[in-house]
Design a protein around this motif. Structure first.
Motif, PDB file in Angstrom:
ATOM      1  N   ALA A 261       0.839  -1.197   0.000  1.00 36.43           N
ATOM      2  CA  ALA A 261       0.000   0.000   0.000  1.00 36.43           C
ATOM      3  C   ALA A 261       0.872   1.244   0.000  1.00 36.43           C
ATOM      4  CB  ALA A 261      -0.902  -0.004   1.224  1.00 36.43           C
ATOM      5  N   GLY A 262       0.569   2.148  -0.876  1.00 31.91           N
ATOM      6  CA  GLY A 262       1.351   3.373  -0.967  1.00 31.91           C
ATOM      7  C   GLY A 262       2.437   3.339  -2.017  1.00 31.91           C
ATOM      8  N   ASP A 263       2.787   2.142  -2.527  1.00 34.45           N
ATOM      9  CA  ASP A 263       3.784   2.055  -3.600  1.00 34.45           C
ATOM     10  C   ASP A 263       3.241   2.756  -4.845  1.00 34.45           C
ATOM     11  OD1 ASP A 263       5.508   0.681  -2.042  1.00 34.45           O
ATOM     12  OD2 ASP A 263       5.299  -1.248  -3.056  1.00 34.45           O
ATOM     13  N   PRO A 264       4.080   3.529  -5.533  1.00 31.89           N
ATOM     14  CA  PRO A 264       3.584   4.235  -6.723  1.00 31.89           C
ATOM     15  C   PRO A 264       3.268   3.269  -7.864  1.00 31.89           C
ATOM     16  CG  PRO A 264       5.952   4.499  -6.525  1.00 31.89           C
ATOM     17  CD  PRO A 264       5.494   3.819  -5.260  1.00 31.89           C
ATOM     18  N   VAL A 265       2.175   3.519  -8.532  1.00 29.52           N
ATOM     19  CA  VAL A 265       1.785   2.746  -9.719  1.00 29.52           C
ATOM     20  C   VAL A 265       1.479   3.746 -10.813  1.00 29.52           C
ATOM     21  CG1 VAL A 265       0.125   1.149 -10.722  1.00 29.52           C
ATOM     22  CG2 VAL A 265       0.805   0.882  -8.331  1.00 29.52           C
ATOM     23  N   PHE A 266       2.130   3.581 -11.953  1.00 28.13           N
ATOM     24  CA  PHE A 266       1.922   4.497 -13.068  1.00 28.13           C
ATOM     25  C   PHE A 266       0.967   3.873 -14.077  1.00 28.13           C
ATOM     26  CE2 PHE A 266       6.148   5.408 -11.351  1.00 28.13           C
ATOM     27  CZ  PHE A 266       6.012   6.765 -11.071  1.00 28.13           C
ATOM     28  N   PHE A 267       0.024   4.680 -14.539  1.00 29.64           N
ATOM     29  CA  PHE A 267      -0.983   4.145 -15.459  1.00 29.64           C
ATOM     30  C   PHE A 267      -0.341   3.635 -16.755  1.00 29.64           C
ATOM     31  CE2 PHE A 267      -4.116   4.492 -18.882  1.00 29.64           C
ATOM     32  CZ  PHE A 267      -5.112   3.682 -18.359  1.00 29.64           C
ATOM     33  N   HIS A 268       0.736   4.293 -17.201  1.00 26.14           N
ATOM     34  CA  HIS A 268       1.348   3.831 -18.451  1.00 26.14           C
ATOM     35  C   HIS A 268       1.935   2.433 -18.291  1.00 26.14           C
ATOM     36  CE1 HIS A 268       4.730   6.164 -16.517  1.00 26.14           C
ATOM     37  NE2 HIS A 268       5.351   5.020 -16.778  1.00 26.14           N
ATOM     38  N   ASP A 269       2.361   2.074 -17.077  1.00 30.28           N
ATOM     39  CA  ASP A 269       2.837   0.717 -16.835  1.00 30.28           C
ATOM     40  C   ASP A 269       1.692  -0.290 -16.925  1.00 30.28           C
ATOM     41  OD1 ASP A 269       5.521   1.348 -16.479  1.00 30.28           O
ATOM     42  OD2 ASP A 269       5.249   1.782 -14.343  1.00 30.28           O
ATOM     43  N   ILE A 270       0.545   0.076 -16.359  1.00 32.91           N
ATOM     44  CA  ILE A 270      -0.639  -0.786 -16.439  1.00 32.91           C
ATOM     45  C   ILE A 270      -0.995  -1.054 -17.894  1.00 32.91           C
ATOM     46  CG2 ILE A 270      -3.120  -0.881 -15.975  1.00 32.91           C
ATOM     47  CD1 ILE A 270      -2.593   0.664 -13.403  1.00 32.91           C
ATOM     48  N   SER A 271      -0.951  -0.002 -18.701  1.00 31.17           N
ATOM     49  CA  SER A 271      -1.261  -0.123 -20.123  1.00 31.17           C
ATOM     50  C   SER A 271      -0.299  -1.088 -20.823  1.00 31.17           C
ATOM     51  CB  SER A 271      -1.198   1.256 -20.776  1.00 31.17           C
ATOM     52  OG  SER A 271      -1.378   1.178 -22.162  1.00 31.17           O
ATOM     53  N   LEU A 272       0.996  -0.963 -20.499  1.00 28.14           N
ATOM     54  CA  LEU A 272       2.002  -1.820 -21.133  1.00 28.14           C
ATOM     55  C   LEU A 272       1.866  -3.274 -20.690  1.00 28.14           C
ATOM     56  CD1 LEU A 272       5.123   0.534 -20.937  1.00 28.14           C
ATOM     57  CD2 LEU A 272       3.834  -0.103 -22.989  1.00 28.14           C
TER      58      LEU A 272
END
Length: 292
Positions: A261-272
């Motif tokens: 919890a709290g770790d950064p997640v970038f939307f562009h990574d999700i997309s890839l």
């Protein structure tokens, strides 16, 4: 290279393999499908389903599909899937789609014939292919317009009355001049609640009456051998979407679950992550469909 449906299915019919038709309601799926096709050096069909207009309008995704198809290293057909209205089909044609699947299968038979005749006449004049549907293709749990309960009663009901009739198929093709025909032989759209009962001999019986490419709608969840059996019997185009998009979602879930919890997640990574997973799923489908 942009081609129409008639062109892309001619080779498949002659060499007895099937071309995958994959829905792309977003840029991620579009890129995944074409990347997979180019890696496999296989022709492919890009579908925009009319029901996906709520996810992304054809006016937005359509020009991207056409542009990507033109620049692809393999033959690509851009197809409107289950277009139910004259207006929607004409919108696809104006956007540069090379094929429309006009679906009037829910109408009375003579109305289906008359409306399909008109669509073929218009589309052929501008080198756009037409696919039509005859019979009832079931819609399962995550489909549209039919309840899961109806699918669950498959094995205990006389569903053969809903399958495509060979004599009717012959009459329909001769009168309409369609380039491909989606036939009903037991498959279902969406996620299966029970295993479907396929009538592969039905494909052969129809083929003995009319000699055009046949289309399988609702192929998700079948075994490799069931796909190959359908292809051997005459299927040349297979629509595939549900398990491709599930693969993308599953990859994202697996990558996110270990994160604290709290770790950064970038939307562009999700997309890839989703794009790569969908690409691998499409590659496996192409392998099966191409009979490799």
């Amino acid at each position: 290279m942009l081609v129409n449906l008639k062109e892309i299915l001619a080779d498949a019919k002659e060499k007895k393999y099937a071309v995958g038709a994959f829905n792309c309601p977003n840029l991620e799926s579009l890129r995944a499908i074409l990347s997979a096709a180019e890696e496999m050096n296989a022709p492919v069909i890009l579908n925009h389903a009319e029901i996906h207009d709520v996810l992304i309008p054809i006016e937005i995704i359509g020009p991207l599909m056409v542009e990507y198809a033109k620049k692809a290293k393999v033959p690509v057909c851009v197809n409107l899937d289950h277009g139910t209205s004259f207006e929607m089909c004409m919108k696809a044609v104006r956007l540069g789609f090379s094929s429309v699947m006009f679906d009037a299968s829910g109408a009375p038979y003579e109305e289906n014939v008359a409306r399909t005749q008109e669509m073929v006449h218009i589309c052929h004049a501008v080198n756009v292919s037409v696919e039509a549907e005859l019979g009832h293709i079931f819609v399962s749990e995550n489909g549209v317009g039919e309840s899961p309960k109806k699918i669950e009663t498959h094995e205990n009901s006389d569903v053969s009355k809903m399958y495509t009739d060979p004599d009717m198929a012959k009459d329909f093709v001769e009168r309409t001049g369609v380039d491909a025909l989606a036939i009903a032989f037991g498959t279902a759209h969406g996620i299966y609640t029970v295993k479907p009962v396929l009538d592969l001999d039905r494909i052969t019986a129809i083929k003995n009456k009319v000699d055009i490419p046949f289309v399988m709608h609702g192929g998700s969840g079948l075994t490799e051998e069931e796909f190959r059996g359908a292809i051997r019997n005459g299927i040349a185009k297979i629509n595939y979407y549900t398990y491709m998009t599930i693969a993308g979602a599953k990859a994202v879930q697996e990558r996110l679950s270990p994160k604290a919890a709290g770790d950064p997640v970038f939307f562009h990574d999700i997309s890839l992550w989703a794009t790569e997973a969908m690409k691998e799923n499409v590659k496996e489908a192409i392998r099966i469909f191409s009979m490799r």
